[in-house]
Structure formats: structure tokens, C-alpha cells
Design an enzyme around this catalytic site. Sequence first.
Site, PDB file in Angstrom:
ATOM      1  N   GLU A   1      33.486  46.053  36.771  1.00 23.19           N
ATOM      2  CA  GLU A   1      34.386  45.040  37.313  1.00 23.19           C
ATOM      3  C   GLU A   1      35.856  45.453  37.271  1.00 23.19           C
ATOM      4  OE1 GLU A   1      33.426  41.270  35.503  1.00 23.19           O
ATOM      5  OE2 GLU A   1      31.422  41.254  36.344  1.00 23.19           O
TER       6      GLU A   1
ATOM      7  N   GLU B   1      24.678  42.170  37.845  1.00 17.37           N
ATOM      8  CA  GLU B   1      24.809  40.968  37.003  1.00 17.37           C
ATOM      9  C   GLU B   1      24.671  39.747  37.890  1.00 17.37           C
ATOM     10  OE1 GLU B   1      28.371  40.465  34.629  1.00 17.37           O
ATOM     11  OE2 GLU B   1      28.289  42.557  33.979  1.00 17.37           O
TER      12      GLU B   1
HETATM   13  O1  IFM Z   1      30.383  38.060  30.428  1.00 18.49           O
HETATM   14  C1  IFM Z   1      30.850  38.568  31.640  1.00 18.49           C
HETATM   15  C2  IFM Z   1      30.620  40.061  31.718  1.00 18.49           C
HETATM   16  O2  IFM Z   1      31.203  40.735  30.661  1.00 18.49           O
HETATM   17  C3  IFM Z   1      31.193  40.602  32.998  1.00 18.49           C
HETATM   18  N1  IFM Z   1      30.743  39.848  34.137  1.00 18.49           N
HETATM   19  C4  IFM Z   1      30.812  38.427  34.088  1.00 18.49           C
HETATM   20  C5  IFM Z   1      30.166  37.913  32.806  1.00 18.49           C
HETATM   21  C6  IFM Z   1      30.252  36.378  32.766  1.00 18.49           C
HETATM   22  O3  IFM Z   1      31.577  35.971  32.788  1.00 18.49           O
END
Ligand code: IFM
Length: 453
Positions: free
Chosen positions: A184, A367
Site C-alpha cells: 500500500e 487483502e
Molecule cells: O490493517 C490494514 C492493513 O495493515 C493494510 N490494509 C488495510 C488493513 C485494514 O485497515
Amino acid sequence: MLSAESATARAGRGGVMFSFDRRDFGPEFIFGVATAAYQIEGGQGDGRGPSIWDSFSATPGNVHNGDTGREACDHYRLWPQDLDLIRDGGFDAYRFSFAWPRLIPEGTGAVNPAGLDFYDRLIDGMLERGIKPYATLYHWDLPSALQDRGGWMNRDIAGWFADYATLVAEKFGDRLHATATINEPWCVAFLSHYLGVHAPGYRDLRAAARAMHHVLFAHGTAVDALRAAGAKNLGIVLNLEKSEPATDSEADRDAAGFGDALFNRWYLGGICKGQYPAELTEWLAPYLPEDYQRDMEVVSRPLDWLGINYYTRGLYKASSQPGRPVERVEGPLEKTDIGWEIYPQGLTDLLVRVSREYTRIPLYVTENGMAEVEGDDDPRRTRYYEDHLKAVLAARAEDADVRGYFAWSLLDNYEWAEGYAKRFGLVHVDYATQRRTPKSSYRAFQGLLHNTR
Ligand code: IFM
């Protein structure tokens, strides 16, 4: 496709189950779970150096309740039972991150032998259980010593990061199924250097502009270093949001376009085309590193796959405040416990868009998941997964080459500025006792995946 009723019968358990069958995704599709080092490991002795999240979270006002990752889920000690949970859930793969300060406490130079041993055991533990390791090099825990030297604002970070990548490739590369450089980059750069919400907590446009470029330059430099050291199957993980206008007015539509550039196109354009969006290079012109264009070939090094983290959409309106390009507004859709709108269609739209406009390399949803109030029975989370997995199937039907899906997250864990208050886990964690209890959403995945690996 199985009906909800027959899926429940097949799983032989109560609770909400998925209405589709694993076979709908094809035999090669990877189902996994994801975590990140700072959010679960704890274990901050044993030679690990300090990270920016240690000092950021120790600073009053930055994190809900003053929570820190000092103990987190104590995964540093309890990893065998966590890997058992992944295996018993029927998952094929585990997406985890290396902690840079655990391996190289000062960020550069001396290596911590206990850190090497920990990841050796963890990776071997995955392989012994038939779980494919999907590694991430950087999930936000920058060694503090590097922040002292300017962190992501300093172009030298590309060299520091490449040396760290080389170490990982040499020690672990032959056992990793896939490696991502950065998790990210929008969060690493904009959220942490302009919005000040994450470590190091800057609110400064020059800091942000530099970090926005250096994080992608460091990514490309690390790809070169990993390849030179023989690592295979390399990618990066972007968090993308579907940008939509709050109203149909021209001003709001323009605002959504700018929001899209800031959140999505900077990273997609840089990585896939070697080009940043013009509206952002104009806006950031006084602050971007000089001659950043000379790095674009490195920024856009060919990759083997692209990871997409998806949670929600962004709703934009034109800003009424001078100097602020756009404003985000709260939307009307049902929300998760962290206040994010539930919008599965956005996942289909993004996957299709990326595969049509940016790249034909394999895509992974690296994710996806939701924060829900504490409890072991979480039917709303199962429905969230159901709807987003259907969104993946819909994208595949439109020819997006999506090869896998990772649920965020295996465990309830440290949710950064929200501390331990927001729970994303398939497995409940009692932080006082470190007891793990699978939730009904975990059982739903188990029903889907069991005996099919
Ligand atoms: O917990 C985070 C993760 O570290 C990165 N992506 C989003 C998740 C939820 O906010």
C-alpha cells in the site's frame, strides 16, 4: 453453483455459509489469509531494532487508547498455532510480512541472527503444513534509524531498501512462493506524510510528494535487487478504491477524477506505464524531487503479478477550502465497524479496469475484509466475504485474470491508529490471554475449502 442450503449441509455446521463452491474459482485459484509483522508479532526484544511505529504509537494522541504493537498477538511465540489455524481453515497460502527492523535493526548494516532464525522457522513451518508463503518486504515498520535519515523523503532509501531486499532473497528466496516489495504505497506516502494519520505522522506536501515518488523508485530498485539475487514471482500490493462523485455535478465529477489520480492512478500509472497523472505532477511540481522523470523506467520495471487490496469506495466532492484539492464525504451505504461503506461492485469495477487499462499480468486480491464488533459469531463478515468473492467471480467473467484472494485478516490484530479497537480477524484474539477462537466466518471458509487442497 451450490445453494446456500446445500453449502451449509455440506459443511455440516451452523452459521452463515458461502453459497458458492470452491470449484467455481477453478483448480488453480489460491485462497489465503493475510497479516503484517507489526500488527501481530510482538516479540520486540531478541535483537529487533526500533521502528517508526514504536515511537509514533508511544506519542500521546496518535493511536486510539495509546495502544502499541509491543505484544500484539504474540505471534513471535505463538506462530505454530497460527499456522495450524491457516492449515485447518483449508487455506492454500499465507501472506505475511518481514519486519525490516527485526532483520536489520538499524535498517542498514548488521543483521540480527535471531530475526533470521524466526523467519526461517516461520517459512519452514508453512512449507511443512503445505501452505505457500507469500511475503511482503515492507508493511510500514520502517527502522527508526532510517527515519532519522529522512526515511521515505530521502532518495537514498532506494539503496537501503534494495540491500534489505537482497538479504531476504539470499536467505529465504528459494522458499518463497511470491514476494511483494511494498504494501500500500499510498499509505506509506500520502496517509503518513500528508494526512499525518500513520507514522511518521507528517502533514507536509513536500514530504508527501517526495515519499510518493521514492516509495515507487525504491520498489523498482528492490525488484532489480531481488531478481539479481534469483528471487522469482515478484509483485507489489496497491490499495485501490473506486472513486465516485458525491453528486452528478461537474465539480464533483472533477473531484472524483482528482481523487482517483491521488489514490489509484499515481501508483497504477507509475508502475504499469512509467507515467504519473498530469494533474498531480502539476499540483506537486514545486515539491517533487528534481528530475524524478529519470527514475520512471525503474519505477515501471516489469512485474510477475499485481496485488490489489480492496475495502471500500471513495466518495468525493469539490473542496470549499483553499489549497485543498478535493474533499471526501461520508456515503449512505451500510458500513463496517470502522465506518467504511460496503461496496462489492467497486471490487469488480476495479479489477476489470486494471486488467483493461493497465496490465494483463495476473492479479491477486491481496487483502479484503471488514472490521466488525467483537464476538465469535460474525454473520455480517461472512456475507461481506460472500459478496466480495462473488465480485471476484464477476470480474473473472469479464476477463480479469484474477488468480487468488487473501482474506484480511487471519487474526484480530493491531489496527494501526485504531489500536486494538477494530477487529478484522477470522479468528478472535483475547489480548489478555492470547487465546485464539475461530469465528463463524472462519468456519465458513473452512466449509468452502476443507478437503479441497
Ligand atoms: O490493517 C490494514 C492493513 O495493515 C493494510 N490494509 C488495510 C488493513 C485494514 O485497515
